[in-house]
Design a protein around this motif. Sequence first.
Motif, PDB file in Angstrom:
ATOM      1  N   ASP A 270    -100.668   7.670-142.247  1.00 20.59           N
ATOM      2  CA  ASP A 270    -100.981   8.655-141.207  1.00 20.59           C
ATOM      3  C   ASP A 270    -102.034   8.139-140.249  1.00 20.59           C
ATOM      4  O   ASP A 270    -103.046   8.796-139.973  1.00 20.59           O
ATOM      5  CB  ASP A 270    -101.371  10.006-141.820  1.00 20.59           C
ATOM      6  CG  ASP A 270    -100.217  10.635-142.571  1.00 20.59           C
ATOM      7  OD1 ASP A 270     -99.104  10.615-142.027  1.00 20.59           O
ATOM      8  OD2 ASP A 270    -100.402  11.085-143.712  1.00 20.59           O
TER       9      ASP A 270
ATOM     10  N   THR B 174    -103.273  10.007-136.057  1.00 22.24           N
ATOM     11  CA  THR B 174    -102.968  11.439-135.961  1.00 22.24           C
ATOM     12  C   THR B 174    -103.883  12.105-134.935  1.00 22.24           C
ATOM     13  O   THR B 174    -104.875  11.543-134.496  1.00 22.24           O
ATOM     14  CB  THR B 174    -103.158  12.133-137.320  1.00 22.24           C
ATOM     15  OG1 THR B 174    -104.471  11.809-137.812  1.00 22.24           O
ATOM     16  CG2 THR B 174    -102.133  11.667-138.322  1.00 22.24           C
TER      17      THR B 174
ATOM     18  N   GLN C 105     -93.960  14.764-139.281  1.00 25.81           N
ATOM     19  CA  GLN C 105     -93.731  13.576-138.449  1.00 25.81           C
ATOM     20  C   GLN C 105     -92.250  13.338-138.178  1.00 25.81           C
ATOM     21  O   GLN C 105     -91.440  13.316-139.099  1.00 25.81           O
ATOM     22  CB  GLN C 105     -94.337  12.354-139.132  1.00 25.81           C
ATOM     23  CG  GLN C 105     -94.505  11.209-138.157  1.00 25.81           C
ATOM     24  CD  GLN C 105     -94.329   9.895-138.852  1.00 25.81           C
ATOM     25  OE1 GLN C 105     -93.230   9.466-139.114  1.00 25.81           O
ATOM     26  NE2 GLN C 105     -95.438   9.272-139.159  1.00 25.81           N
TER      27      GLN C 105
ATOM     28  N   ALA D 183     -98.594   8.434-136.688  1.00 23.59           N
ATOM     29  CA  ALA D 183     -98.343   9.660-135.922  1.00 23.59           C
ATOM     30  C   ALA D 183     -97.438   9.307-134.748  1.00 23.59           C
ATOM     31  O   ALA D 183     -97.561   8.229-134.161  1.00 23.59           O
ATOM     32  CB  ALA D 183     -99.655  10.242-135.423  1.00 23.59           C
TER      33      ALA D 183
ATOM     34  N   GLY E 171     -99.032  14.721-142.108  1.00 26.37           N
ATOM     35  CA  GLY E 171     -97.917  13.852-141.718  1.00 26.37           C
ATOM     36  C   GLY E 171     -96.577  14.490-142.031  1.00 26.37           C
ATOM     37  O   GLY E 171     -95.528  13.897-141.783  1.00 26.37           O
TER      38      GLY E 171
ATOM     39  N   ARG F 255     -97.345   4.918-142.357  1.00 28.03           N
ATOM     40  CA  ARG F 255     -96.918   6.089-141.582  1.00 28.03           C
ATOM     41  C   ARG F 255     -97.801   6.221-140.350  1.00 28.03           C
ATOM     42  O   ARG F 255     -99.020   6.232-140.466  1.00 28.03           O
ATOM     43  CB  ARG F 255     -97.000   7.352-142.439  1.00 28.03           C
ATOM     44  CG  ARG F 255     -95.964   8.394-142.094  1.00 28.03           C
ATOM     45  CD  ARG F 255     -95.716   9.369-143.211  1.00 28.03           C
ATOM     46  NE  ARG F 255     -96.936   9.979-143.725  1.00 28.03           N
ATOM     47  CZ  ARG F 255     -96.992  10.678-144.843  1.00 28.03           C
ATOM     48  NH1 ARG F 255     -95.917  10.877-145.560  1.00 28.03           N
ATOM     49  NH2 ARG F 255     -98.130  11.192-145.249  1.00 28.03           N
TER      50      ARG F 255
ATOM     51  N   ASN G 218    -105.203   8.914-142.835  1.00 25.98           N
ATOM     52  CA  ASN G 218    -105.524   9.904-141.800  1.00 25.98           C
ATOM     53  C   ASN G 218    -106.606   9.437-140.836  1.00 25.98           C
ATOM     54  O   ASN G 218    -107.569  10.158-140.559  1.00 25.98           O
ATOM     55  CB  ASN G 218    -105.981  11.221-142.442  1.00 25.98           C
ATOM     56  CG  ASN G 218    -104.815  12.152-142.674  1.00 25.98           C
ATOM     57  OD1 ASN G 218    -104.168  12.593-141.744  1.00 25.98           O
ATOM     58  ND2 ASN G 218    -104.523  12.410-143.931  1.00 25.98           N
TER      59      ASN G 218
ATOM     60  N   GLY H 232     -98.411  16.914-137.690  1.00 23.01           N
ATOM     61  CA  GLY H 232     -97.761  15.657-137.311  1.00 23.01           C
ATOM     62  C   GLY H 232     -96.481  15.829-136.516  1.00 23.01           C
ATOM     63  O   GLY H 232     -95.865  14.845-136.130  1.00 23.01           O
TER      64      GLY H 232
END
Lengths: 481, 199
Positions: free
Chosen positions: B70, B73, A207, B98, A204, B96, B18, A237
Amino acid sequence: MAAQESARTLAEKVWDAHVVRKGEGEGAARQPDLIYIDLHLVHEVTSPQAFEGLRLAGRPVRRLDLTIATEDHNTPTLDIDKPIADPTSRKQIETLRANCAEFGVRLHSLGDKEQGIVHVVGPQLGLTQPGMTVVCGDSHTSTHGAFGALAMGIGTSEVEHVLATQTLSLKPFKTMAINVEGTLKPGVSAKDIILAVIAKIGTGGGQGYVLEYRGSAIRALSMEARMTICNMSIEAGARAGLVAPDQTTFDYLQGRPHAPAGADWDAAVAYWKTLHTDDDAVFDAEVSIDADTLEPFVTWGTNPGQGVSLSSAVPAPEDFADENERAACERALEYMGLQARTPMKDIRVDTVFLGSCTNSRMEDLRAAAEIVKGRQKDPNVRMIVVPGSARVRLEAEAEGLDKVFTDFGAEWRFAGCSMCLGMNPDQLAEGERCASTSNRNFEGRQGKGGRTHLVSPVVAAATAVRGTLSSPSDLPVPVSA
Amino acid sequence: MEKFTRHTGTGVPLRQSNVDTDQIIPAVYLKRITRTGFEDALFAAWRKDPSFILNQEPYAAGSVLVAGPDFGTGSSREHAVWALKDYGFKAVLSSRFADIFRGNSGKQGLVAAQLDQSDIELIWKELENHPGAQVTVDLQSRTVTCGAIHAPFEIDDYTRWRLLEGLDDIGLTLQHADEIAAYEAARPSWKPATLPARP
């Protein structure tokens, strides 16, 4: 993004040159800019619903002359002269053919000498050039950033949007410099640089950013090596990654089918030479990688950020301070069937895959062939070599590389995405372990229950010789040398 | 696109970071040529495991996914958003996302709400202590409510406006067709074209 005209990064220059309409408002309330797209690459997986959307709305493709399609994700790498066995794959390919015929899009089908992985085909034809905006319904579109283009992966709704309008509504990006200074040791390559970058900043870490790869180690790389690095920007990312064009870029482009010629060439080069980050421009973030000390890199886990030097060992959950990372490590070790602290070089593989939009170009094949030449494959390992495009395959055959691989005991296949994501029959079986030159080691990526270790082409080759994850320096001198 | 203002539904705690789009929908399901009918494909590999969260009542009927950092992703496949929507999810909460996944969500009316990880942790605990607890995602006020937890979330203004209004992107852009044509007229002639094909 920096507002002043005087000092801009490369990404900002390319962006500014493509603004059709600036978004209204300021700060967080600012609307996206409308950005013009110079090249739209299309393949069979992410386009059918976009064409269907056009058809339903009665819209044409706005710029057929900026659009090109190829078949890659579903295509078989054996028996390509026969009908595609899997009916759903066949249907998807047939749908692309019908859509391209209906709308008038240039298509390179299976069997055509320009067919291949979309990110190999564009550069090879000279269609990817510095300073362009390039999009494709594929996250590895970042590959084209190697030319100093702003190249982004998009979703199917955006594919439809670009087909209809040749533009995209985009929010400006932040910029990150990835400084790679020094000289790579023998046996260390572009793949190791990018795996080290991702291990450092995380999946990430990029990002919201466009990454610019800079420094002496990047300048020393060939175009194909730069493509390998930019290709995996998405695994950190990032929305895109790029390298400023230089003489290496110009030399690669000159004479390609769609490169400018004559006076156009001079005008283009004059513009391309302005495409670099100004000395006083400021990046929003900077990261440094020391090329001198870099070693071959390999992943141990189930995301591309879970990587270590090949000479080290599988980490343990307690090595991670962050709770989420610790849990991710535990889960990854279980999925991968690995014990913490196992030396990476003790890990035995079943399969070696040389291919994908990351590492399937001539240099990748040459580098791997150099290692396997005169050696014998470990009899317990299968190795498949899948050139990135039909043209790469032809060129490799002209150099005799196919013979080198088949003498070694590897399988020499036709072009496509193949085992990178296993949409065609090239898949790992449950529990099968693979050293792969591709870009993603996600759970099930190469086949349900398959276990992937991402490596460079030379590490893949050395691993096929020894049967365990290996670098070329681990190999004894070949008998025939 | 359907308008989105406020949604209340069963929260599903997915305690994992993730979560890539290959997990959300494996590649084998991408061979379809339709835009709907992907509900069976969502988390297909994980759903074979009886202990997976969506195989447990009352989470099976969930419509607000609360995921680790994440989320989304990897691959750009918009099929990931279609699968989430077809299953019945209206919103995904994560600390978070992607970029491409976030963009795709905005195009399809799935709210990708970005919360602080500390708020995600609180909501996870609430949902685990009270299985089937409802989560309200209010796009107007940009807040998430779950039990006694009230947490703000981030979503960019433009996406929020489009979701609230249910606007079609292409239609919006084509209002500026003149500006696109003017830009095209000024493009350098040496820029490459795919047609005619050159050998």
